[in-house]
Design an enzyme around this catalytic site. Structure first.
Site, PDB file in Angstrom:
ATOM      1  CD  GLU A 337      12.232  -4.331  -2.025  1.00  0.00           C
ATOM      2  OE1 GLU A 337      11.524  -3.156  -1.875  1.00  0.00           O
ATOM      3  OE2 GLU A 337      12.672  -4.943  -1.254  1.00  0.00           O
TER       4      GLU A 337
HETATM    5  C1  ACM Z   1       9.184  -7.515  -1.038  1.00  0.00           C
HETATM    6  O1  ACM Z   1       8.285  -7.082  -0.081  1.00  0.00           O
HETATM    7  N1  ACM Z   1      10.185  -6.741  -1.052  1.00  0.00           N
HETATM    8  C2  ACM Z   1       8.967  -8.769  -1.802  1.00  0.00           C
END
Ligand code: ACM
Length: 529
Positions: A337
């Site tokens: 992310e």
């Molecule tokens: C994640 O759940 N952002 C690895």
């Protein structure tokens, strides 16, 4: 006449109840193959009779294998409180003939590998054989589950302590079987992490992945950059006081886990999820102005400066210290992310981080996004979100850890009425968490591409160990079984009954579990408290 008949029926009824009750209280020792073990062993063969652990029983190892003293002592410590027998470890050159639990190192039993074991129970003794102390440790978890649930009590119980006779031969399907605890969104102290380790050890898991830094908090002392903890550790989601582990405390956790043959994988997430570091060290920012501490729950807004040399000086120090604290082979670098890092910056950043991790003698693990970079075969990708990222990893020759969010995220709610947890990846009832096979879930990812499975518990909504337990249990044993027992040996319809039998253990151990209606819970056996 009528009265006599109903009196007779009443006597029959009570006789029947007495028989049923005595059957219920002795089932654990009547047929080894009917034992409700989790994870399910590879092979269980029953024999007649049972072995009784008595106050006279000895826990014995050979003087040729003093390396077994710690696991033998661990067994004694497990048995002492509930039996009240005060076992110690006997080290002897003479093999016992009766009334013993013998722990032995052997290389004569095929297929056991690093973690497998054989448990051979006769009327005379229980013999635990394995290639390694680790195998013996896994076998001891089986012994715990073969004994009445009251063995888990920390107060003396009545017994008898019988184990049905027969032979169990057992070894895991995957070498990496883990759970993750996010100590960044909320901080959990040393005692909570130790309990977490004990709970995963009970089901033969061998990895604890600790998510040690995120936007909301930095949780590990780094001596060359004290501001990380002086500033970055001081808050958490919702604005509580946060916290961190000193290096001494962290070493204690690593040792506590190692004593249970569990490897700790430390994660420092980057280049995104880094606000706690950016708030602590001004030079990590483009204009040398630190960000503000963050206590919200949104993700994807922070990034390290991938084009600034200072960033890599910092990372060299960080990974040098982290590697020195880590006897295990892996350092986890996150990589998920990173929404405000440009792709053309992200790709070489991860490659450079991989170099630093390798230069410190460790292998890199990253979330599935890291497969966009050129990964070395020694690196590992953790599949959580995008199947195409994971299959790209396989094409690049890296091994995959399977943590599909929609199946294996321990922080997903069980159903819409569950108080704690999130649901962005869906609701995961106990059956949904169990009914999948890592080797067939994603086309293009086969068993040989998979290092193992991990169930992550993100902590945005949980603030203490009781809340953690309510998300862990009863799903955790299922993830442990998916890692240990091959897919062809598993079915929910059969597993749910074994899980139901665990309820008494959960109660005695004070585990705050979610009593899912999907599971036929069995909590009838009487236990003295
Ligand atoms: C994640 O759940 N952002 C690895």
């Amino acid at each position: 006449m009528k009265t006599t008949l109903s009196g007779f029926t009443a006597i029959l009824k009570s006789l029947f109840l007495m028989l049923a009750f005595s059957a219920a209280t002795t089932t654990m020792a009547t047929d080894l193959a009917k034992s409700a073990l989790i994870p399910k062993p590879v092979s269980v063969k029953s024999a007649a009779g049972f072995f009784e652990i008595k106050s006279s029983t000895v826990i014995q190892i050979s003087d040729q294998h003093p390396e077994l003293v710690p696991v033998a002592q661990y067994l004694a410590n497990q048995l002492n409180p509930a039996t009240g027998y005060n076992f110690s470890v006997k080290v002897s050159a003479e093999a016992p003939v009766a009334d013993a639990i013998l722990l032995e190192i052997t290389d004569t039993i095929g297929k056991l590998g690093q973690e497998g074991y054989q448990l051979h129970i006769t009327k005379e003794m229980a013999r635990i054989s394995a290639n390694t102390p680790e195998g013996i440790f896994r076998a001891i978890q089986t012994v715990r589950q073969l004994l009445p649930a009251s063995i888990e009590s920390n107060k003396q119980q009545k017994g008898p302590w019988n184990m049905a006779a027969g032979t169990i031969t057992d070894y895991p399907s995957y070498t990496y079987r883990g759970a993750m605890l996010d100590v960044a969104r909320h901080f959990f102290g040393v005692e909570d992490v130790k309990r977490f380790i004990d709970l995963i050890a009970m089901y033969k898991m061998n990895v604890l992945h600790l998510h040690l830094a995120d936007d909301q908090g930095w949780r590990i002392e780094i001596k060359s950059w004290p501001a990380l903890t002086e500033i970055g550790s001081t808050t958490q989601v919702g604005g509580g006081k946060g916290g961190y582990y000193t290096q001494e405390e962290y070493k204690g956790l690593v040792q506590y886990a190692a004593d249970r043959f569990i490897t700790i994988v430390p994660e420092i997430d980057m280049p995104g999820h880094t606000n706690a570091a950016l708030a602590s060290i001004p030079e990590l920012n483009p204009d040398n102005i630190p960000t503000k501490l963050y206590t919200g729950m949104k993700v994807g807004f922070s990034t390290l400066q991938t084009n600034k040399e200072f960033t890599y000086q910092f990372l060299n120090d960080l990974f040098r210290e982290l590697a020195a604290l880590t006897p295990g082979p892996y350092l986890h670098v996150g990589g998920d992310e990173s929404h405000v890092t440009k792709k053309e910056d992200y790709i070489p950043f991860i490659e450079r981080v991989q170099e630093i991790v390798n230069a410190n003698g460790k292998q890199m693990i990253g979330w599935d996004e890291t497969t966009q970079s050129a990964l070395k075969p020694s690196s590992v990708a953790q599949y959580w979100s995008k199947a195409e990222n994971a299959t790209r990893g396989v094409e690049k020759g890296v091994k995959i850890i399977m943590s599909p969010a929609a199946k294996a995220y321990l922080d997903m709610k069980y159903h819409p009425k569950t108080k704690l947890g999130l649901h962005w990846a869906g609701y995961i009832e106990v059956d949904a968490g169990y009914k999948w096979d890592p080797a067939t879930l994603v086309p293009g990812i086969k068993k040989e591409n998979i290092l193992g499975i991990e169930a992550p518990l993100w902590s945005e909504t949980v603030t203490n160990i009781r809340e953690i337990e309510s998300l862990l249990f009863p799903r955790l044993p299922g993830y442990a079984e998916i890692g240990w027992t091959t897919g062809s040996q598993r079915s929910w319809e059969e597993y749910k009954h074994r899980l139901g039998e665990q309820a008494e253990r959960f109660k005695i151990m004070g585990i705050n579990y979610y009593p899912s209606v999907k599971v036929p819970w069995k909590t009838t056996k009487q236990v003295q408290h």
